[in-house]
Scaffold this motif. Structure first.
Motif, PDB file in Angstrom:
ATOM      1  N   ASN A  20       0.833  -1.213   0.000  1.00  0.00           N
ATOM      2  CA  ASN A  20       0.000   0.000   0.000  1.00  0.00           C
ATOM      3  C   ASN A  20       0.861   1.254   0.000  1.00  0.00           C
ATOM      4  O   ASN A  20       0.574   2.234  -0.704  1.00  0.00           O
ATOM      5  CB  ASN A  20      -0.932   0.000   1.210  1.00  0.00           C
ATOM      6  CG  ASN A  20      -2.048  -1.016   1.079  1.00  0.00           C
ATOM      7  OD1 ASN A  20      -2.427  -1.401  -0.038  1.00  0.00           O
ATOM      8  ND2 ASN A  20      -2.590  -1.466   2.195  1.00  0.00           N
ATOM      9  N   SER A  21       1.924   1.226   0.810  1.00  0.00           N
ATOM     10  CA  SER A  21       2.825   2.380   0.861  1.00  0.00           C
ATOM     11  C   SER A  21       3.504   2.583  -0.487  1.00  0.00           C
ATOM     12  O   SER A  21       3.689   3.709  -0.958  1.00  0.00           O
ATOM     13  CB  SER A  21       3.872   2.185   1.955  1.00  0.00           C
ATOM     14  OG  SER A  21       3.274   2.075   3.228  1.00  0.00           O
ATOM     15  N   ASP A  23       2.316   1.679  -3.417  1.00  0.00           N
ATOM     16  CA  ASP A  23       1.313   2.175  -4.365  1.00  0.00           C
ATOM     17  C   ASP A  23       1.160   3.686  -4.245  1.00  0.00           C
ATOM     18  O   ASP A  23       1.053   4.403  -5.256  1.00  0.00           O
ATOM     19  CB  ASP A  23      -0.031   1.488  -4.118  1.00  0.00           C
ATOM     20  CG  ASP A  23      -0.009   0.017  -4.521  1.00  0.00           C
ATOM     21  OD1 ASP A  23       0.893  -0.374  -5.275  1.00  0.00           O
ATOM     22  OD2 ASP A  23      -0.897  -0.733  -4.063  1.00  0.00           O
ATOM     23  N   ASN A  24       1.144   4.179  -3.008  1.00  0.00           N
ATOM     24  CA  ASN A  24       1.048   5.635  -2.795  1.00  0.00           C
ATOM     25  C   ASN A  24       2.284   6.345  -3.343  1.00  0.00           C
ATOM     26  O   ASN A  24       2.187   7.433  -3.926  1.00  0.00           O
ATOM     27  CB  ASN A  24       0.891   5.942  -1.304  1.00  0.00           C
ATOM     28  CG  ASN A  24      -0.451   5.484  -0.757  1.00  0.00           C
ATOM     29  OD1 ASN A  24      -1.442   5.406  -1.494  1.00  0.00           O
ATOM     30  ND2 ASN A  24      -0.507   5.168   0.524  1.00  0.00           N
ATOM     31  N   CYS A  27       2.078   6.745  -7.036  1.00  0.00           N
ATOM     32  CA  CYS A  27       1.236   7.883  -7.433  1.00  0.00           C
ATOM     33  C   CYS A  27       2.041   9.175  -7.423  1.00  0.00           C
ATOM     34  O   CYS A  27       1.920  10.016  -8.329  1.00  0.00           O
ATOM     35  CB  CYS A  27       0.031   7.993  -6.495  1.00  0.00           C
ATOM     36  SG  CYS A  27      -1.162   6.650  -6.672  1.00  0.00           S
ATOM     37  N   LYS A  28       2.885   9.333  -6.388  1.00  0.00           N
ATOM     38  CA  LYS A  28       3.729  10.529  -6.315  1.00  0.00           C
ATOM     39  C   LYS A  28       4.706  10.555  -7.488  1.00  0.00           C
ATOM     40  O   LYS A  28       4.940  11.607  -8.092  1.00  0.00           O
ATOM     41  CB  LYS A  28       4.494  10.549  -4.990  1.00  0.00           C
ATOM     42  CG  LYS A  28       5.386  11.772  -4.802  1.00  0.00           C
ATOM     43  CD  LYS A  28       5.963  11.838  -3.394  1.00  0.00           C
ATOM     44  CE  LYS A  28       6.794  13.112  -3.220  1.00  0.00           C
ATOM     45  NZ  LYS A  28       7.295  13.274  -1.840  1.00  0.00           N
ATOM     46  N   ALA A  98       8.664   9.292   0.609  1.00  0.00           N
ATOM     47  CA  ALA A  98       7.363   9.963   0.560  1.00  0.00           C
ATOM     48  C   ALA A  98       7.405  11.308   1.263  1.00  0.00           C
ATOM     49  O   ALA A  98       6.639  12.226   0.919  1.00  0.00           O
ATOM     50  CB  ALA A  98       6.293   9.070   1.193  1.00  0.00           C
TER      51      ALA A  98
END
Length: 308
Positions: A20-21, A23-24, A27-28, A98
């Motif tokens: 999940n991390s 995937d985020n 996106c960035k 991130a």
């Protein structure tokens, strides 16, 4: 003891959080790539910080894929411990990436000193001799504005293109320091005006454009006044006021000083005089042998043989 024993638990939950991390973070990265594509169209290039971030992203992406693959194809207490340790370390790297704030994705590089222009036809023996003479005048510290005139089609533009590309080759080979900080190629023609000429020069030098002509002239002048430059002004039909354009009037340079030169080509000898060009070179038509060789090169042996 709690943390080491925690590595023995089934890694499924940790890998799910890790994915999940990731995937985020993807996106960035996608948003960043979109910004870079827009910047590239504007002539900008990624900053070193962005390049470093993307390189680190690629490393982490490979690590996550490897962890997932190992989890899917192996089992056992010792392997679970290894996977959990690696997931935790990788999660820390993702969190750090991130958290990075990338305020500026791209920046505009300074313009290149010389840009290649397309030559119309190969340089023959006659053209080579003219180029040699032209280069001698450019190296002469007493020559500031050099004029080349002759009827249409005798090769004025081609010689100027040859000079430009020869300077580019010398700059790329880096055998000697470049003679000029900037070589600026412009074409005027009959319908050219001050606004177009200023815009072409500004785009070549990566300068902002202004509606006001005087303001644009100041922008160009401030950029070039303390630099060595060679301004190649092709196909001039009427006198151009260099000051109105923003081109500093070429200074008489000495040994070791910066060089500021202008070369103009025109069909009209009078334009060379009005531009205060010294020296002035006249280009005559090709001789019979050279004209036939040029015709032969352009048409080709097979076409000539068929015509006979």
């Amino acid at each position: 003891m709690k943390r080491p024993f925690g590595y023995l638990k089934h890694p499924e939950d940790g890998i799910s959080v890790l994915q999940n991390s990731m995937d985020n973070l993807c996106c960035k990265r996608g948003d960043l790539i979109d910004q870079l594509r827009s910047a590239e169209l504007a002539g900008e290039t990624p900053t070193h910080e962005v390049k470093d971030w993307l390189a680190k992203f690629d490393v982490v992406d490979v690590q996550v894929s490897k962890i997932r693959n190992d989890h899917d194809h192996h089992n056992g207490r010792s392997f679970r411990c290894c996977v959990n340790r690696r997931s935790e370390a990788c999660q820390a790297e993702i969190t750090a990436l991130a958290a990075v704030e990338l305020d500026t994705a791209a920046t505009r590089l300074p313009p290149s000193g010389v840009q290649q222009v397309a030559a119309e036809w190969p340089v023959n023996v006659s053209m080579g001799s003219y180029l040699s003479i032209l280069e001698t005048h450019i190296q002469d510290d007493s020559s500031r504005i050099i004029g080349i005139w002759g009827m249409g089609g005798v090769g004025k533009t081609t010689r100027l293109q040859g000079l430009n590309n020869q300077l580019l080759h010398s700059s790329e080979s880096a055998q000697t320091p470049p003679a000029f900080d900037y070589v600026i190629w412009t074409v005027t023609s009959k319908d050219c005006n001050l606004v177009k000429l200023q815009r072409d020069i500004s785009e070549r030098l990566g300068l902002p454009t202004h509606i006001n002509q005087a303001q644009q002239a100041n922008e160009i002048f401030d950029f070039l006044k303390n630099k060595s430059f060679l301004f190649l002004l092709d196909d001039l039909w009427q006198t151009v006021d260099l000051a109105e354009v923003g081109i500093p009037h070429p200074i008489r340079s000495g040994a070791g000083a910066m060089k500021q030169k202008v070369v103009v080509t025109t069909r009209l000898e009078g334009v060379c005089g009005q531009m205060q060009a010294r020296p002035i070179m006249k280009l005559d038509c090709l001789g019979e042998d050279e004209a036939w060789q040029l015709f032969h090169d352009k048409v080709g042996e097979e076409t000539i043989r068929r015509a006979r």
